[in-house]
Design a protein around this motif. Structure first.
Motif, PDB file in Angstrom:
ATOM      1  N   VAL A  39       0.823  -1.210   0.000  1.00 42.11           N
ATOM      2  CA  VAL A  39       0.000   0.000   0.000  1.00 42.11           C
ATOM      3  C   VAL A  39       0.853   1.255   0.000  1.00 42.11           C
ATOM      4  O   VAL A  39       2.048   1.209   0.236  1.00 42.11           O
ATOM      5  N   ALA A  40       0.187   2.362  -0.255  1.00 45.35           N
ATOM      6  CA  ALA A  40       0.657   3.720   0.025  1.00 45.35           C
ATOM      7  C   ALA A  40       0.460   4.659  -1.136  1.00 45.35           C
ATOM      8  O   ALA A  40      -0.605   5.240  -1.295  1.00 45.35           O
ATOM      9  N   ARG A  41       1.455   4.806  -2.004  1.00 42.73           N
ATOM     10  CA  ARG A  41       1.475   5.942  -2.928  1.00 42.73           C
ATOM     11  C   ARG A  41       0.707   5.716  -4.232  1.00 42.73           C
ATOM     12  O   ARG A  41       0.454   6.655  -4.965  1.00 42.73           O
ATOM     13  N   GLY A  42       0.358   4.476  -4.550  1.00 42.93           N
ATOM     14  CA  GLY A  42      -0.340   4.196  -5.800  1.00 42.93           C
ATOM     15  C   GLY A  42      -1.828   4.461  -5.715  1.00 42.93           C
ATOM     16  O   GLY A  42      -2.363   4.784  -4.650  1.00 42.93           O
ATOM     17  N   PRO A  43      -2.559   4.302  -6.837  1.00 38.79           N
ATOM     18  CA  PRO A  43      -3.954   4.724  -6.904  1.00 38.79           C
ATOM     19  C   PRO A  43      -4.956   3.801  -6.234  1.00 38.79           C
ATOM     20  O   PRO A  43      -6.084   4.217  -5.970  1.00 38.79           O
ATOM     21  N   ASP A  44      -4.615   2.536  -5.968  1.00 40.38           N
ATOM     22  CA  ASP A  44      -5.642   1.623  -5.447  1.00 40.38           C
ATOM     23  C   ASP A  44      -5.068   0.625  -4.443  1.00 40.38           C
ATOM     24  O   ASP A  44      -4.997  -0.577  -4.697  1.00 40.38           O
ATOM     25  N   SER A  45      -4.710   1.146  -3.281  1.00 47.00           N
ATOM     26  CA  SER A  45      -4.192   0.285  -2.217  1.00 47.00           C
ATOM     27  C   SER A  45      -5.269  -0.645  -1.689  1.00 47.00           C
ATOM     28  O   SER A  45      -4.980  -1.776  -1.278  1.00 47.00           O
ATOM     29  N   LEU A  46      -6.511  -0.188  -1.669  1.00 46.19           N
ATOM     30  CA  LEU A  46      -7.597  -1.019  -1.160  1.00 46.19           C
ATOM     31  C   LEU A  46      -7.774  -2.279  -2.006  1.00 46.19           C
ATOM     32  O   LEU A  46      -7.861  -3.393  -1.474  1.00 46.19           O
ATOM     33  N   ALA A  47      -7.807  -2.121  -3.319  1.00 49.60           N
ATOM     34  CA  ALA A  47      -7.959  -3.283  -4.197  1.00 49.60           C
ATOM     35  C   ALA A  47      -6.768  -4.224  -4.071  1.00 49.60           C
ATOM     36  O   ALA A  47      -6.917  -5.448  -4.137  1.00 49.60           O
ATOM     37  N   THR A  48      -5.587  -3.662  -3.877  1.00 44.23           N
ATOM     38  CA  THR A  48      -4.390  -4.488  -3.719  1.00 44.23           C
ATOM     39  C   THR A  48      -4.488  -5.344  -2.471  1.00 44.23           C
ATOM     40  O   THR A  48      -4.204  -6.552  -2.499  1.00 44.23           O
ATOM     41  N   LEU A  49      -4.884  -4.741  -1.361  1.00 47.15           N
ATOM     42  CA  LEU A  49      -5.043  -5.494  -0.107  1.00 47.15           C
ATOM     43  C   LEU A  49      -6.087  -6.591  -0.269  1.00 47.15           C
ATOM     44  O   LEU A  49      -5.873  -7.735   0.155  1.00 47.15           O
ATOM     45  N   ARG A  50      -7.207  -6.246  -0.842  1.00 47.29           N
ATOM     46  CA  ARG A  50      -8.278  -7.233  -1.022  1.00 47.29           C
ATOM     47  C   ARG A  50      -7.823  -8.397  -1.902  1.00 47.29           C
ATOM     48  O   ARG A  50      -8.098  -9.564  -1.616  1.00 47.29           O
ATOM     49  N   PHE A  51      -7.114  -8.080  -2.972  1.00 51.06           N
ATOM     50  CA  PHE A  51      -6.633  -9.125  -3.880  1.00 51.06           C
ATOM     51  C   PHE A  51      -5.702 -10.095  -3.164  1.00 51.06           C
ATOM     52  O   PHE A  51      -5.865 -11.318  -3.267  1.00 51.06           O
ATOM     53  N   MET A  52      -4.741  -9.549  -2.418  1.00 46.76           N
ATOM     54  CA  MET A  52      -3.787 -10.410  -1.728  1.00 46.76           C
ATOM     55  C   MET A  52      -4.470 -11.243  -0.649  1.00 46.76           C
ATOM     56  O   MET A  52      -4.169 -12.427  -0.482  1.00 46.76           O
ATOM     57  N   GLN A  53      -5.391 -10.641   0.059  1.00 44.12           N
ATOM     58  CA  GLN A  53      -6.109 -11.372   1.101  1.00 44.12           C
ATOM     59  C   GLN A  53      -6.946 -12.490   0.502  1.00 44.12           C
ATOM     60  O   GLN A  53      -7.018 -13.599   1.036  1.00 44.12           O
ATOM     61  N   GLU A  54      -7.551 -12.230  -0.647  1.00 43.88           N
ATOM     62  CA  GLU A  54      -8.410 -13.220  -1.292  1.00 43.88           C
ATOM     63  C   GLU A  54      -7.629 -14.358  -1.954  1.00 43.88           C
ATOM     64  O   GLU A  54      -8.186 -15.422  -2.216  1.00 43.88           O
ATOM     65  N   LEU A  55      -6.341 -14.146  -2.215  1.00 45.80           N
ATOM     66  CA  LEU A  55      -5.522 -15.225  -2.764  1.00 45.80           C
ATOM     67  C   LEU A  55      -5.345 -16.372  -1.779  1.00 45.80           C
ATOM     68  O   LEU A  55      -4.998 -17.486  -2.169  1.00 45.80           O
ATOM     69  N   GLY A  56      -5.572 -16.085  -0.498  1.00 43.52           N
ATOM     70  CA  GLY A  56      -5.459 -17.127   0.515  1.00 43.52           C
ATOM     71  C   GLY A  56      -4.067 -17.715   0.576  1.00 43.52           C
ATOM     72  O   GLY A  56      -3.068 -16.997   0.570  1.00 43.52           O
ATOM     73  N   GLU A  57      -3.980 -19.044   0.577  1.00 43.45           N
ATOM     74  CA  GLU A  57      -2.688 -19.709   0.713  1.00 43.45           C
ATOM     75  C   GLU A  57      -1.819 -19.576  -0.535  1.00 43.45           C
ATOM     76  O   GLU A  57      -0.655 -19.980  -0.522  1.00 43.45           O
ATOM     77  N   HIS A  58      -2.351 -18.988  -1.589  1.00 42.16           N
ATOM     78  CA  HIS A  58      -1.562 -18.779  -2.808  1.00 42.16           C
ATOM     79  C   HIS A  58      -0.941 -17.378  -2.863  1.00 42.16           C
ATOM     80  O   HIS A  58      -0.216 -17.065  -3.809  1.00 42.16           O
ATOM     81  N   GLY A  59      -1.228 -16.546  -1.873  1.00 42.95           N
ATOM     82  CA  GLY A  59      -0.655 -15.202  -1.801  1.00 42.95           C
ATOM     83  C   GLY A  59       0.221 -15.050  -0.573  1.00 42.95           C
ATOM     84  O   GLY A  59      -0.168 -15.443   0.534  1.00 42.95           O
TER      85      GLY A  59
END
Length: 275
Positions: A39-59
């Motif tokens: 997260v931080a300086r880019g345009p969509d930190s929220l989507a990034t967090l959600r994507f990584m969290q949703e990857l589960g054991e593959h992230g």
């Protein structure tokens, strides 16, 4: 199954998606490892967090300095930095779920899997100081993680903001031990010739004229680390692909590029990012 390693995303979610498509990443079978600073300086930190969290054991990700700062901001310990774009996270209906997930990510990942074409690797956001073996680095990381995962984590977030101590000693205790460990894993770039962490200089080594400073990865090690050390954090390097060091922060958020490597065959995927 393939392992993909990507540098600091910093909220550049769209660029990440394009890069994963380029590599034909399969979230059901492949594994994605990130060098921190989701997260931080880019345009969509929220989507990034959600994507990584949703990857589960593959992230998989390690914590970076911006990730830790987000946790402190969310608890009112610090204010957002002027250029941070994290308001969407703080206002999100699932913020507590995301922040809880982030707080439980490690400072260090050690993948010991070896095959005929690839050895094991170690990931931290900024690197590993030359006076630590992998075992010592793992122990220091686990000690900090234990506090982050406990009900004492607010105490840690409140007291981690300092450049001191800058010199490692086995006699460090309490917050000084935790703070040195956090700084080494999430903020380190240069060391002084005496081995102190230097937190001021962010230039690339070829533009730095202070002869008393040396990049941490160029400092003489007490013991050779056989595994590849994978790190991010230092965008000014423009990436490092040499010996057993793999630096993957190529400055996407600064108009550089986002870089990903497939571990098994070393194929590199690079995407130029918009300013």
């Amino acid at each position: 199954m393939a392992i993909y390693l990507v540098g600091d995303i910093q909220g550049c979610y769209d660029s990440l998606c394009v890069l994963l498509d380029m590599a034909a990443f399969n979230p059901q079978h492949d594994h994605l490892y990130v060098t921190g600073d989701l997260v931080a300086r880019g345009p969509d930190s929220l989507a990034t967090l959600r994507f990584m969290q949703e990857l589960g054991e593959h992230g998989h990700t390690v914590l970076g300095n911006h990730d830790l700062h987000l946790l402190a901001v969310a608890k009112g310990i610090m204010r957002p930095k002027a250029r941070d774009k994290i308001r969407a996270i703080l206002d999100a209906p699932d913020r507590e779920k995301l922040l809880q997930w982030l707080r439980h990510q490690p400072l260090l990942i050690h993948n010991e899997t070896k095959n005929e074409t690839a050895s094991g690797f170690v990931i931290t956001h900024a690197g590993i100081p030359p006076h630590w073996t992998v075992r010592e680095a793992k122990q220091s990381a686990r000690d900090v993680e234990a506090i982050l995962h406990s009900d004492r984590y607010l105490w840690l977030l409140q007291n981690m903001y300092s450049d001191e101590p800058s010199m490692w000693s086995s006699s460090l205790e309490g917050i000084e031990y935790y703070r040195y460990t956090i700084n080494a894993f999430t903020r380190m770039r240069f060391l002084t010739m005496s081995g102190n962490l230097d937190m001021a200089c962010k230039l690339s080594p070829d533009k730095m004229s202070d002869e008393n400073l040396v990049p941490w990865f160029a400092a003489k090690r007490r013991e050779t680390i056989k595994e590849t050390i994978i790190f991010g954090h230092w965008a000014a390097l423009g990436g490092i692909f040499q010996n057993n060091f793999l630096g993957l922060d190529t400055g996407c958020v600064w108009g550089g590029s986002l870089t990903m490597v497939r571990w098994e065959d070393g194929q590199k995927f690079n995407l130029s990012c918009p300013v």
